[in-house]
Design a protein around this motif. Structure first.
Motif, PDB file in Angstrom:
ATOM      1  N   ASN A 189       3.413 -33.440  27.610  1.00 56.16           N
ATOM      2  CA  ASN A 189       4.421 -32.730  27.209  1.00 56.16           C
ATOM      3  C   ASN A 189       4.233 -31.408  25.860  1.00 56.16           C
ATOM      4  O   ASN A 189       4.027 -32.413  24.527  1.00 56.16           O
ATOM      5  CB  ASN A 189       5.363 -33.781  27.074  1.00 56.16           C
ATOM      6  CG  ASN A 189       6.236 -34.536  28.179  1.00 56.16           C
ATOM      7  OD1 ASN A 189       6.782 -33.842  29.251  1.00 56.16           O
ATOM      8  ND2 ASN A 189       5.398 -34.861  28.641  1.00 56.16           N
ATOM      9  N   GLN A 190       4.100 -30.036  26.141  1.00 51.48           N
ATOM     10  CA  GLN A 190       3.894 -29.273  24.937  1.00 51.48           C
ATOM     11  C   GLN A 190       5.203 -28.726  23.929  1.00 51.48           C
ATOM     12  O   GLN A 190       4.869 -28.276  22.793  1.00 51.48           O
ATOM     13  CB  GLN A 190       3.657 -27.938  25.508  1.00 51.48           C
ATOM     14  CG  GLN A 190       2.267 -27.456  26.995  1.00 51.48           C
ATOM     15  CD  GLN A 190       1.075 -28.673  25.768  1.00 51.48           C
ATOM     16  OE1 GLN A 190       1.379 -27.651  24.736  1.00 51.48           O
ATOM     17  NE2 GLN A 190       0.405 -29.435  26.587  1.00 51.48           N
ATOM     18  N   PHE A 191       6.560 -29.785  24.021  1.00 49.85           N
ATOM     19  CA  PHE A 191       7.187 -29.536  23.292  1.00 49.85           C
ATOM     20  C   PHE A 191       7.468 -30.388  22.552  1.00 49.85           C
ATOM     21  O   PHE A 191       8.558 -30.634  21.063  1.00 49.85           O
ATOM     22  CB  PHE A 191       8.317 -29.161  23.653  1.00 49.85           C
ATOM     23  CG  PHE A 191       8.329 -27.762  24.996  1.00 49.85           C
ATOM     24  CD1 PHE A 191       8.194 -26.451  24.107  1.00 49.85           C
ATOM     25  CD2 PHE A 191       8.876 -27.673  25.860  1.00 49.85           C
ATOM     26  CE1 PHE A 191       8.997 -25.333  24.473  1.00 49.85           C
ATOM     27  CE2 PHE A 191       8.413 -26.360  26.432  1.00 49.85           C
ATOM     28  CZ  PHE A 191       8.475 -25.178  26.290  1.00 49.85           C
ATOM     29  N   VAL A 192       6.939 -31.825  22.263  1.00 51.24           N
ATOM     30  CA  VAL A 192       6.931 -32.903  21.898  1.00 51.24           C
ATOM     31  C   VAL A 192       6.057 -32.933  20.757  1.00 51.24           C
ATOM     32  O   VAL A 192       5.128 -31.585  20.294  1.00 51.24           O
ATOM     33  CB  VAL A 192       6.226 -34.212  22.616  1.00 51.24           C
ATOM     34  CG1 VAL A 192       7.850 -34.296  23.522  1.00 51.24           C
ATOM     35  CG2 VAL A 192       5.354 -34.400  22.952  1.00 51.24           C
ATOM     36  N   SER A 193       6.410 -33.236  19.178  1.00 53.96           N
ATOM     37  CA  SER A 193       5.409 -32.988  17.523  1.00 53.96           C
ATOM     38  C   SER A 193       5.467 -34.775  17.433  1.00 53.96           C
ATOM     39  O   SER A 193       5.519 -35.401  18.108  1.00 53.96           O
ATOM     40  CB  SER A 193       5.784 -32.318  16.922  1.00 53.96           C
ATOM     41  OG  SER A 193       7.842 -32.930  16.655  1.00 53.96           O
ATOM     42  N   ASP A 194       4.746 -34.459  15.875  1.00 53.40           N
ATOM     43  CA  ASP A 194       4.734 -35.668  15.910  1.00 53.40           C
ATOM     44  C   ASP A 194       5.726 -36.390  15.175  1.00 53.40           C
ATOM     45  O   ASP A 194       5.402 -37.901  15.116  1.00 53.40           O
ATOM     46  CB  ASP A 194       4.342 -35.204  14.224  1.00 53.40           C
ATOM     47  CG  ASP A 194       2.871 -34.861  14.014  1.00 53.40           C
ATOM     48  OD1 ASP A 194       1.665 -34.480  14.597  1.00 53.40           O
ATOM     49  OD2 ASP A 194       2.417 -34.959  12.576  1.00 53.40           O
ATOM     50  N   ASP A 195       7.436 -36.286  15.052  1.00 48.57           N
ATOM     51  CA  ASP A 195       8.083 -36.933  15.676  1.00 48.57           C
ATOM     52  C   ASP A 195       8.427 -37.204  16.459  1.00 48.57           C
ATOM     53  O   ASP A 195       9.415 -38.493  16.590  1.00 48.57           O
ATOM     54  CB  ASP A 195       9.508 -36.142  15.348  1.00 48.57           C
ATOM     55  CG  ASP A 195       9.786 -34.329  13.647  1.00 48.57           C
ATOM     56  OD1 ASP A 195       8.715 -35.217  13.092  1.00 48.57           O
ATOM     57  OD2 ASP A 195       9.994 -33.396  14.154  1.00 48.57           O
ATOM     58  N   SER A 196       7.931 -37.396  17.960  1.00 48.60           N
ATOM     59  CA  SER A 196       8.167 -37.951  19.319  1.00 48.60           C
ATOM     60  C   SER A 196       6.600 -39.276  18.718  1.00 48.60           C
ATOM     61  O   SER A 196       8.059 -40.809  18.913  1.00 48.60           O
ATOM     62  CB  SER A 196       7.649 -37.575  20.203  1.00 48.60           C
ATOM     63  OG  SER A 196       8.816 -36.334  20.171  1.00 48.60           O
ATOM     64  N   LEU A 197       5.914 -39.237  18.915  1.00 50.23           N
ATOM     65  CA  LEU A 197       4.927 -40.380  17.705  1.00 50.23           C
ATOM     66  C   LEU A 197       5.453 -41.090  17.174  1.00 50.23           C
ATOM     67  O   LEU A 197       5.626 -42.972  16.924  1.00 50.23           O
ATOM     68  CB  LEU A 197       3.531 -39.997  17.660  1.00 50.23           C
ATOM     69  CG  LEU A 197       2.467 -40.360  17.625  1.00 50.23           C
ATOM     70  CD1 LEU A 197       2.559 -41.404  19.084  1.00 50.23           C
ATOM     71  CD2 LEU A 197       1.262 -39.577  17.545  1.00 50.23           C
ATOM     72  N   ILE A 198       6.054 -41.062  15.902  1.00 52.69           N
ATOM     73  CA  ILE A 198       6.796 -41.629  14.708  1.00 52.69           C
ATOM     74  C   ILE A 198       7.841 -42.295  15.291  1.00 52.69           C
ATOM     75  O   ILE A 198       8.326 -43.189  15.298  1.00 52.69           O
ATOM     76  CB  ILE A 198       6.585 -40.632  13.821  1.00 52.69           C
ATOM     77  CG1 ILE A 198       5.550 -40.003  13.330  1.00 52.69           C
ATOM     78  CG2 ILE A 198       8.140 -41.916  12.362  1.00 52.69           C
ATOM     79  CD1 ILE A 198       5.693 -39.054  11.516  1.00 52.69           C
ATOM     80  N   ALA A 199       9.079 -41.577  16.123  1.00 53.61           N
ATOM     81  CA  ALA A 199      10.192 -42.341  16.664  1.00 53.61           C
ATOM     82  C   ALA A 199      10.014 -43.743  17.516  1.00 53.61           C
ATOM     83  O   ALA A 199      10.236 -44.876  17.246  1.00 53.61           O
ATOM     84  CB  ALA A 199      11.080 -41.379  17.344  1.00 53.61           C
ATOM     85  N   LEU A 200       8.475 -42.980  18.496  1.00 50.74           N
ATOM     86  CA  LEU A 200       7.919 -44.623  18.953  1.00 50.74           C
ATOM     87  C   LEU A 200       7.978 -45.632  18.402  1.00 50.74           C
ATOM     88  O   LEU A 200       8.211 -46.777  19.006  1.00 50.74           O
ATOM     89  CB  LEU A 200       7.569 -43.594  20.350  1.00 50.74           C
ATOM     90  CG  LEU A 200       7.978 -42.848  21.191  1.00 50.74           C
ATOM     91  CD1 LEU A 200       6.869 -42.141  22.267  1.00 50.74           C
ATOM     92  CD2 LEU A 200       8.562 -43.500  22.416  1.00 50.74           C
TER      93      LEU A 200
END
Length: 571
Positions: A189-200
């Motif tokens: 998924n090319q539009f996800v960034s660090d924020d996604s990993l941190i949220a999870l």
């Protein structure tokens, strides 16, 4: 097994028959038994736990869902088109044990269909949405609201879109709703960034397995945060690019890890420093994947295997620095190794294979595709035999000779799976020798082995179930012998076999009583019309899937007719 009457079936209590059915290798073995009598059908239906749903099966879906009450998994990945009606039929069915749904490969998600599913199966445990073409944030939000008890979610590798796709917002909402989530794959998924990993990592307290491969905006800083924040993380699959100042933070983070048993750094640029940090970490490492990775030396690998001798699975595909001497050193340390992949490592020869069989007594699977297996001077008496090895893939070794293959199979006498496809030098003599030396082979791959004119199967092969021979030199006489000698053959893949004719196909259908699938695509000399198909279905009741040669013209009504009788005909 002779066909017993219903009275004979009742001679044993149902509990005894259930125990016998439970010993079968696969669910495919249940179908012929279900035709014996009503009791056998009832037992077989109760043991069926999974169902794959291609387009051709959808007209019969209501009756199948009614028949198989113990289904735990439904796979719609082969289906093409609008899947709303299929989801609606599933929602209206009574499947109390359903826990897994696979909707991969769809053009888009029908949210109305998912809501219908959620009304009946809100407690779904596993949802697979890999390779959805138009996956977007609103899809993730609908999933979060519809299936709040999800434990595993795969949204990997959607089709790239220049304007829309899953973003950090969608993943964040998902993480806030799915409190039971233990495994997620967001790779591709090319539009996800660090924020996604941190949220999870912050919102999913049960998260233990995570995949973020090929996500361009994920940095080493976020990966380090995840490892520190989730010390009990069990499995991590990420791409690491070691050219930033934050790389040191990632190296240090492994000192916080406690539970990591599986690490996947495939297609990463990593340094010895990172590998040594993993080596020094107090983790129960069992699986290490460095496929297509670069930037490190053997020193880094050596540190890991020396400090984590309990590693069972290694994937070093395309790690081109490896030599036979280095692999020998690894084998002497990892005595508990059960699976290894060193495909596309051009410096590795027969010596590595012999090291594996000599030093790794628990080894079950070896992959050495497109390496440098070739003629050697090894004395057969000195080649160690490992009776634990069950699977060997040595396809695409262009220098593999008959003599070389003979030595290799002597080292693995209990093989059940062997693939020597695209090994142009081997002949029918060595293939025949393999089958004699390894009588337990169930799956044999000889695709694009042209020199098969000397193959003469004049002995029984009771274990062989699958033969993949695309583009091989098999002829009618050999195919007929295969049908007569392979009493448990279930699948024949014969695309592009230009030496075959309709005569050979008739022979194998006549003699092979267990044949379930036959693939004749691009067999230009095989003519299959409606009459031949009808004959095949009549003479071989076990057949369930027939891929006809190109140019075989069948109308939709004719295909539907065969499908109504349990035979899928496709091209």
């Amino acid at each position: 097994m002779s066909d017993p009457s219903a009275a004979e079936c009742r001679e044993l209590p149902r509990e005894c028959w259930e125990t016998i059915f439970a010993a079968l290798d696969s669910e495919a073995d249940l179908e012929p038994l279900s035709a014996v009598c009503k009791q056998f059908r009832s037992i077989a239906d109760a043991r069926r736990t999974s169902l794959s749903i291609p387009n051709q099966l959808t007209p019969h879906l209501p009756s199948l869902l009614s028949r198989f009450k113990s289904l735990r998994s439904l796979d719609l990945s082969p289906f093409r088109g609008d899947h709303y009606s299929v989801l609606l039929q599933i929602a209206r069915s009574r499947l109390p044990l359903l826990e897994r749904l696979d909707l991969s490969n769809q053009q888009h998600l029908r949210l109305d269909g998912l809501r219908e599913m959620a009304s009946k199966f809100g407690a779904l445990r596993v949802l697979v949405l890999s390779k959805i073409v138009l996956l977007q944030d609103n899809d993730l939000m609908a999933i979060a609201w519809s299936f709040p008890t999800l434990e595993e979610l795969d949204i990997s590798y959607p089709e790239e879109s220049p304007s829309a796709g899953v973003t950090d917002h969608g993943v964040t909402v998902l993480s806030q709703k799915l409190k039971r989530l233990s495994r997620i794959d967001v790779s591709g998924n090319q539009f996800v960034s660090d924020d996604s990993l941190i949220a999870l990592s912050e919102n999913c307290p049960s998260l233990r397995e995570i995949g973020f491969r090929d996500c361009s905006f994920i940095t080493t800083s976020a990966i380090a945060f995840l490892i520190k924040n989730k010390p009990d993380l069990v499995s991590l699959a990420v791409n690491v690019i070691g050219m930033t100042i934050l790389y040191v933070e990632l190296v240090d983070s492994f000192h916080f890890a406690r539970g990591l048993s599986s690490l996947d750094f495939s297609r990463s640029f990593i340094t010895d420093g990172l590998l040594m940090s993993v080596a020094e970490a107090n983790i129960p490492l069992k699986s290490l994947v460095l496929s297509h990775a670069s930037g490190f030396t053997f020193d880094g690998i050596s540190e890991i295997v020396t400090n984590h001798r309990g590693i069972e699975v290694l994937d070093f595909q395309a790690v081109t620095i490896l030599t036979d001497h280095q692999m020998d050193a690894i084998c002497k340390v990892l005595l508990g190794l059960t699976s290894i992949n060193v495909s596309l490592c051009p410096k590795l020869t027969n010596a590595t294979l012999y090291s594996l069989t000599r030093h790794c007594p628990l080894l079950k699977e070896i992959k050495m595709v497109k390496t440098n297996l070739k003629k050697d001077n090894a004395n057969e008496a000195d080649i160690p035999a490992n009776s634990q090895v069950r699977s060997l893939n040595i396809s695409c070794n262009v220098n593999l000779t008959d003599r070389c293959l003979e030595k290799i199979v002597r080292a693995c006498p209990k093989l059940q799976y062997l693939d020597v496809g695209y090994c142009a030098e081997i002949t029918g003599d060595s293939i025949m020798g393999v089958l004699k030396s390894c009588p337990e082979i169930k799956h044999l791959g000889i695709s694009h082995c042209k020199n098969t004119e000397t193959l003469c199967i004049d002995f029984e092969l009771p274990q062989l179930e699958v033969l993949r021979a695309e583009g091989s030199g098999l002829n009618d006489q050999q195919l007929a012998a295969i049908g007569r000698r392979c009493c448990h053959l279930k699948r024949l893949d014969l695309p592009k076999c230009l030496n075959l004719s309709t005569k050979g196909v008739r022979e194998v259908a006549s003699h092979c009583k267990t044949l379930r699938e036959i693939n004749l695509r691009w067999c230009n000399n095989v003519k299959v019309d409606i009459a031949v198909l009808a004959w095949m279905v009549f003479v071989r009741p076990s057949l369930r899937r027939i891929v006809v040669p190109c140019g075989s013209i069948l109308s939709e009504s004719q295909r539907d007719f065969f499908l109504q009788h349990g035979r899928l005909v496709c091209d």
